[in-house]
Scaffold this active site. Structure first.
Site, PDB file in Angstrom:
ATOM      1  N   LYS A 174      60.297  22.597  39.532  1.00 39.14           N
ATOM      2  CA  LYS A 174      60.937  23.702  38.811  1.00 39.14           C
ATOM      3  C   LYS A 174      60.242  23.910  37.459  1.00 39.14           C
ATOM      4  O   LYS A 174      59.883  25.013  37.103  1.00 39.14           O
ATOM      5  CB  LYS A 174      62.421  23.400  38.625  1.00 39.14           C
ATOM      6  N   GLU A 205      55.440  12.696  37.478  1.00 39.39           N
ATOM      7  CA  GLU A 205      55.174  12.187  38.827  1.00 39.39           C
ATOM      8  C   GLU A 205      54.479  13.260  39.670  1.00 39.39           C
ATOM      9  O   GLU A 205      53.468  13.010  40.339  1.00 39.39           O
ATOM     10  CB  GLU A 205      56.488  11.781  39.516  1.00 39.39           C
ATOM     11  N   GLY A 209      67.830  21.876  39.936  1.00 46.65           N
ATOM     12  CA  GLY A 209      66.918  21.236  40.889  1.00 46.65           C
ATOM     13  C   GLY A 209      67.629  20.670  42.108  1.00 46.65           C
ATOM     14  O   GLY A 209      67.217  20.895  43.252  1.00 46.65           O
ATOM     15  N   ARG A 210      68.720  19.959  41.884  1.00 44.88           N
ATOM     16  CA  ARG A 210      69.388  19.290  43.021  1.00 44.88           C
ATOM     17  C   ARG A 210      70.169  20.262  43.902  1.00 44.88           C
ATOM     18  O   ARG A 210      70.757  19.852  44.892  1.00 44.88           O
ATOM     19  CB  ARG A 210      70.283  18.159  42.501  1.00 44.88           C
ATOM     20  N   GLU A 264      73.741  12.706  39.641  1.00 40.54           N
ATOM     21  CA  GLU A 264      73.120  13.465  38.556  1.00 40.54           C
ATOM     22  C   GLU A 264      74.078  14.567  38.081  1.00 40.54           C
ATOM     23  O   GLU A 264      74.044  14.978  36.930  1.00 40.54           O
ATOM     24  CB  GLU A 264      71.777  14.074  39.017  1.00 40.54           C
ATOM     25  N   HIS A 266      75.290  -3.908  60.800  1.00 36.43           N
ATOM     26  CA  HIS A 266      74.592  -5.186  60.970  1.00 36.43           C
ATOM     27  C   HIS A 266      73.962  -5.656  59.671  1.00 36.43           C
ATOM     28  O   HIS A 266      73.053  -6.474  59.676  1.00 36.43           O
ATOM     29  CB  HIS A 266      73.550  -5.050  62.082  1.00 36.43           C
ATOM     30  N   LYS A 314      62.256   9.672  30.424  1.00 35.43           N
ATOM     31  CA  LYS A 314      61.016  10.467  30.504  1.00 35.43           C
ATOM     32  C   LYS A 314      60.269  10.404  29.179  1.00 35.43           C
ATOM     33  O   LYS A 314      59.051  10.204  29.135  1.00 35.43           O
ATOM     34  CB  LYS A 314      61.344  11.933  30.807  1.00 35.43           C
TER      35      LYS A 314
END
Ligand code: F6P
Length: 551
Positions: free
Chosen positions: A210, A216, A270-271, A356, A387, A515
């Site tokens: 965005k 990253e 963003g999410r 978030e 399990h 950040k």
């Protein structure tokens, strides 16, 4: 001026809920079933192709009545309407919150800050879908004139988790298309593993960010560009990179060809952005028709949330039950357990969506929240979980609320195995809720030939207390439409919780500090001797970096 908004604790219904919580905490779920022969009918809601069975939650009619009253006292209907109408409810960023608009068919005004952006939004969706179709069909080709057989989506957080989760979930709808892979972490290892097998002449990269400033993503994008440059030369670059961002200038600077770039919107976080051009990798994987079905599924859930009575309203019920579990019953975590392994990344997706959004310590007016907000979300496909960590959930001292997601039909046509998954899911739901009493264990062991003393010694080890709160979310099959419904369901449940807590579910200031520090620390990592004056712990770790780094 911001109107002072009530939060959960300001409401009369909250006091009701507080007094009921003590009673429900001392009432085993088994007794709730004994007290109400129609409990399933009373505690199962259906809408938009999904069914929510919350009969194994620690609630009774009075609790549900009070939760519904809470929704009304908070004016949840009006609050939701404000979101759908594009009011700037993301107050700290002064933005509207209109991810729901991205699922609309278009043709009706979409007002953002007084401007109709419907045509612009629809045109971008069309451009993205057209691009996706042409990549799929091979009409868009590489610099070598070859169709792409690998699409690498580079992004992180909301620019990665949604499409990555959805491409895995919808694998059966991805036949005969380029393989779509995802790269997110900054260490470069995912990209390295992927590129080892890749043919540069058939690889398309899509940079999804965005902001187009994320460390990253830009680092991986630069590595990818260097890889193409080395193999195919500078002239080849434009044919191998597409991008999605609001930051046109940065896409320019990276050299993304104007026809291969897509915009997203300030008014979508963003999410919440899988519905936008951030979904391009998903659209390449499943194609236009299925992507449109995905949008339609989200839209159906929007309609359901807007119109269904609270008692029948799945996202409202889910959000309110989450508040009940977290704040009134003191359960700080929620395990998300899908019974289709294709939903393996759903817990990770929901971690960002929920944590978030609602992992906040202040209310909209900046005052501290008076309630714990947002559960810690975690999870794994249900059988793996059985399990692995179900032991703790059944008999450990820590408690969690549980969401079990159960498709009735196999997503790979293997119904006999899906039938086993159904049995496994239902068995766990019953065991979590109803447990296994000492009397039942004794009766069971009595049938063995064990001596009495041994039986008595074993009983405490085999007792399952039960009364673990479970929601069972049933649906016909994992397909694009259903996935759209599921995502929108959780999105709205997050919104409902934020209304009760009074926080802003649409900002994320808590990710900034790390950040900023990372930017400051990059030179220290490069040259550890420059870190004088930093904390002893930081300098200590940097000494190991210096001592142990090979190159
Ligand atoms: O670090 C968190 C975050 O800001 C998320 O909110 C966002 O989804 C992600 O980073 C990626 O940001 P961008 O799409 O701008 O690269």
């Amino acid at each position: 001026m911001t109107r002072a908004l009530r939060t959960g604790t300001d409401c009369a219904a909250w006091r009701e809920l507080q007094s009921l919580a003590g009673q429900l905490l001392s009432t085993p779920t088994r007794r709730l079933f004994e007290q109400d022969a129609q409990r399933f009918a009373h505690c199962c809601a259906q809408g938009a192709g999904l069914a929510l069975d919350y009969s194994r939650q620690r609630v009774d009619v009075r609790v549900v009545d009070s939760l519904v009253a809470l929704a009304d006292q908070l004016e949840l209907r009006e609050r939701a309407a404000a979101m759908f109408a594009g009011e700037p409810i993301n107050t700290t960023e002064g933005r509207a919150v209109l991810h729901t608009a991205l699922r609309r068919p278009g043709g009706t005004p979409l007002l953002v800050a007084g401007q109709d952006v419907d045509a612009q939004m629809m045109a971008e969706r069309e451009r993205m879908l057209d691009f996706a179709e042409r990549v799929r069909s091979g009409a868009i080709r590489s610099s070598a004139g070859r169709p792409f057989n690998l699409v690498v989506s580079i992004g992180i957080g909301g620019s990665d988790l949604g499409p990555a989760m959805a491409v895995q979930a919808l694998r059966p709808f991805c036949a005969d298309t380029p393989r779509v892979a995802f790269v997110s972490n900054v260490d470069g290892n995912e990209l390295s593993d992927l590129l080892r097998e890749a043919d540069a002449a058939r690889t398309l990269f899509i940079i999804c960010s965005k902001t187009f400033t994320t460390l990253e993503t830009l680092t991986n994008a630069r590595t990818a560009r260097a890889w193409v440059l080395e193999r195919l030369g500078a002239a080849a670059l434009p044919a191998h990179f597409a991008a999605v961002s609001v930051n046109t200038r940065a896409m320019d600077e990276f050299g993304v060809h104007p026809e291969y770039r897509f915009t997203m919107w300030d008014w979508v976080g963003g999410r919440y952005s899988i519905w936008s051009a951030i979904g391009v990798s998903l659209a390449i994987a499943i194609g236009r028709t299925h992507f449109e079905a995905f949008l339609a599924g989200g839209r159906e859930l929007d309609e359901h949330f807007r119109t269904a009575a609270w008692r029948e309203n799945l996202p409202a019920l889910m959000g309110l039950l989450a508040v009940w579990n977290i704040d009134l019953l003191g359960l700080p975590t929620l395990a998300v357990l899908p019974y289709d392994s294709r939903l393996a990344r759903l817990p990770a997706y929901l971690q960002q969506l929920q944590m978030e959004s609602n992992g906040k310590h202040v209310k909209l007016d900046g005052s501290p929240t008076t309630l714990p907000t947002c559960a810690v979300i975690w999870g794994e496909p249900g059988d793996n979980a059985q399990h692995s960590f179900f032991q703790l959930l059944h008999q450990g001292t820590q408690r969690a609320a549980l969401d079990l997601l159960l498709p009735i039909n196999s997503s790979s046509g293997n119904q006999p195995q899906q039938n086993l998954a159904i049995a496994s899911c239902l068995a766990q739901a019953e065991a979590f809720a109803l447990g296994h009493s000492a009397a039942e264990v004794r009766e069971e062991l009595a049938r063995s030939k064990l001596p009495e003393a041994r039986i008595e010694a074993l009983i405490p080890h085999k007792v399952h207390e039960g009364s673990r709160p479970v929601s069972l979310l049933l649906f016909e099959q994992l397909d694009p439409r259903t996935l759209g419904r599921l995502i929108a369901l959780y999105e709205h449940a997050v919104f409902v919780q934020s209304v009760v807590w009074g926080n802003n579910a649409f900002d994320q200031w808590g990710v900034e500090l790390g950040k900023q520090l990372c930017e400051r620390f990059i030179p220290f990592v490069e040259k550890p001797t420059t870190a004088g004056g930093q904390s002893g712990s930081l300098q200590g770790a940097l000494q190991f970096v210096q001592r142990w780094r090979h190159g």
